[in-house]
Design a protein around this motif. Structure first.
Motif, PDB file in Angstrom:
ATOM      1  N   LEU A 239       0.824  -1.206   0.000  1.00 11.43           N
ATOM      2  CA  LEU A 239       0.000   0.000   0.000  1.00 11.43           C
ATOM      3  C   LEU A 239       0.861   1.259   0.000  1.00 11.43           C
ATOM      4  O   LEU A 239       0.614   2.190  -0.781  1.00 11.43           O
ATOM      5  N   PHE A 240       1.867   1.316   0.866  1.00  8.71           N
ATOM      6  CA  PHE A 240       2.735   2.496   0.915  1.00  8.71           C
ATOM      7  C   PHE A 240       3.518   2.667  -0.388  1.00  8.71           C
ATOM      8  O   PHE A 240       3.753   3.792  -0.834  1.00  8.71           O
TER       9      PHE A 240
ATOM     10  N   TRP B 175       3.965   5.978  -5.571  1.00 15.22           N
ATOM     11  CA  TRP B 175       3.800   6.168  -7.018  1.00 15.22           C
ATOM     12  C   TRP B 175       2.673   7.142  -7.316  1.00 15.22           C
ATOM     13  O   TRP B 175       2.746   7.930  -8.246  1.00 15.22           O
ATOM     14  N   PHE B 176       1.596   7.073  -6.499  1.00 11.09           N
ATOM     15  CA  PHE B 176       0.475   7.988  -6.698  1.00 11.09           C
ATOM     16  C   PHE B 176       0.910   9.436  -6.530  1.00 11.09           C
ATOM     17  O   PHE B 176       0.581  10.296  -7.358  1.00 11.09           O
ATOM     18  N   TYR B 177       1.656   9.734  -5.465  1.00 15.48           N
ATOM     19  CA  TYR B 177       2.094  11.119  -5.236  1.00 15.48           C
ATOM     20  C   TYR B 177       3.018  11.597  -6.345  1.00 15.48           C
ATOM     21  O   TYR B 177       2.916  12.742  -6.800  1.00 15.48           O
ATOM     22  N   LEU B 178       3.908  10.727  -6.799  1.00 16.50           N
ATOM     23  CA  LEU B 178       4.803  11.101  -7.894  1.00 16.50           C
ATOM     24  C   LEU B 178       4.008  11.447  -9.143  1.00 16.50           C
ATOM     25  O   LEU B 178       4.274  12.448  -9.807  1.00 16.50           O
TER      26      LEU B 178
ATOM     27  N   ARG C 129      -5.167   7.478 -12.930  1.00 14.66           N
ATOM     28  CA  ARG C 129      -4.267   8.196 -13.835  1.00 14.66           C
ATOM     29  C   ARG C 129      -2.988   8.606 -13.112  1.00 14.66           C
ATOM     30  O   ARG C 129      -1.891   8.523 -13.674  1.00 14.66           O
ATOM     31  N   SER C 130      -3.121   9.059 -11.877  1.00 13.06           N
ATOM     32  CA  SER C 130      -1.933   9.440 -11.113  1.00 13.06           C
ATOM     33  C   SER C 130      -1.057   8.226 -10.834  1.00 13.06           C
ATOM     34  O   SER C 130       0.175   8.291 -10.943  1.00 13.06           O
ATOM     35  N   LEU C 131      -1.685   7.106 -10.473  1.00 13.83           N
ATOM     36  CA  LEU C 131      -0.927   5.896 -10.188  1.00 13.83           C
ATOM     37  C   LEU C 131      -0.217   5.392 -11.444  1.00 13.83           C
ATOM     38  O   LEU C 131       0.966   5.038 -11.406  1.00 13.83           O
ATOM     39  N   GLY C 132      -0.922   5.380 -12.566  1.00 15.70           N
ATOM     40  CA  GLY C 132      -0.306   4.920 -13.809  1.00 15.70           C
ATOM     41  C   GLY C 132       0.830   5.819 -14.263  1.00 15.70           C
ATOM     42  O   GLY C 132       1.903   5.337 -14.660  1.00 15.70           O
ATOM     43  N   TYR C 133       0.609   7.141 -14.178  1.00 14.61           N
ATOM     44  CA  TYR C 133       1.658   8.068 -14.593  1.00 14.61           C
ATOM     45  C   TYR C 133       2.846   8.015 -13.638  1.00 14.61           C
ATOM     46  O   TYR C 133       4.003   8.136 -14.048  1.00 14.61           O
ATOM     47  N   GLY C 134       2.546   7.822 -12.345  1.00 14.87           N
ATOM     48  CA  GLY C 134       3.626   7.697 -11.372  1.00 14.87           C
ATOM     49  C   GLY C 134       4.462   6.454 -11.607  1.00 14.87           C
ATOM     50  O   GLY C 134       5.686   6.490 -11.492  1.00 14.87           O
TER      51      GLY C 134
END
Length: 233
Positions: free
Chosen positions: A177-178, A183-186, A207-212
């Protein structure tokens, strides 16, 4: 600055949209504050994970540092960890000596420097692709890096405990999870400088998770290019 740092970190993790809205990327004072927060974050990581003591030769290293946790994990759980090391022909003694060196202050500092270079390279790619300026691209990249490193450090806590007491699915779930949250924040902070505003919470999350994850993959290429030459043989 030290007094404001905890509130900045909490806002970065809990209220990312609010933090982005109040950023003025053209203001030198804002850039200076972000640089100082980043320097403080990297200093804290360096202090937390770097240990100059040699622990590999001890029969029972104390759990007084992250290196101590790693050493004890290799002593108590190498039957499980050997699956990871076996393809490389690494035995228990060599693995412990390797981590004894990798968690030295100098190597941890070089690791953090490599992470900074990776984010800078990604910011340059975003500038070239989307016509951004340096303050905007590098600023959002640094915010994403701080969030990523904070979450990955939190992920190492349950992982270290998992290696010592491995029969606990909660610890493994927390580690995953962490890692995903980092990756989400990135991705979230990087998408912000591209003007991406998905309408729903689910769309923002995926989208944030994939882009991260994509950025983490590209950054890892730069990271390992800088890291491999100094990894002890």
């Amino acid at each position: 600055m030290l007094v404001q740092y905890p509130s900045f970190l909490l806002e970065l993790l809990l209220h990312p949209r609010q933090l982005l809205r109040r950023q003025n990327w053209q203001d030198p004072a804002s850039a200076l504050s972000l640089s100082l927060y980043l320097l403080l974050s990297l200093t804290l990581l360096w202090l937390a994970f770097a240990d100059s003591r040699l622990l590999a030769s001890l029969a029972s290293p104390e759990l007084s540092s992250f290196k101590g946790i790693v050493m004890r994990a290799h002593l108590k759980s190498f039957d499980w960890l050997s699956v990871v090391y076996a393809p490389y022909g690494i035995d228990q003694a060599y693995a412990m000596r390797m981590w004894d060196t990798l968690l030295m202050p100098g190597f941890v500092a070089w690791t953090l420097f490599s992470a900074l270079c990776s984010v800078t390279a990604l910011a340059r790619l975003r500038m070239w692709r989307f016509g951004l300026d340096w303050p905007h691209a590098i600023g959002t990249g640094l915010l994403g890096l701080i969030g990523l490193l904070a979450c990955q450090c939190l992920a190492l806590i349950p992982l270290g405990l998992l290696l010592i007491c491995r029969h606990c699915g909660v610890r493994l779930s927390l580690f995953i999870l962490f890692w995903l949250l980092g990756w989400f924040y990135l991705g979230y902070y990087s998408l912000a400088d591209l003007g991406e505003r998905p309408r729903s919470i689910a769309a923002t999350l995926f989208r944030s998770l994939g882009y991260g994850m994509l950025q983490a993959l590209l950054a890892s290429l730069v990271f390992w290019l800088l890291l491999l030459p100094v990894i002890p043989a």
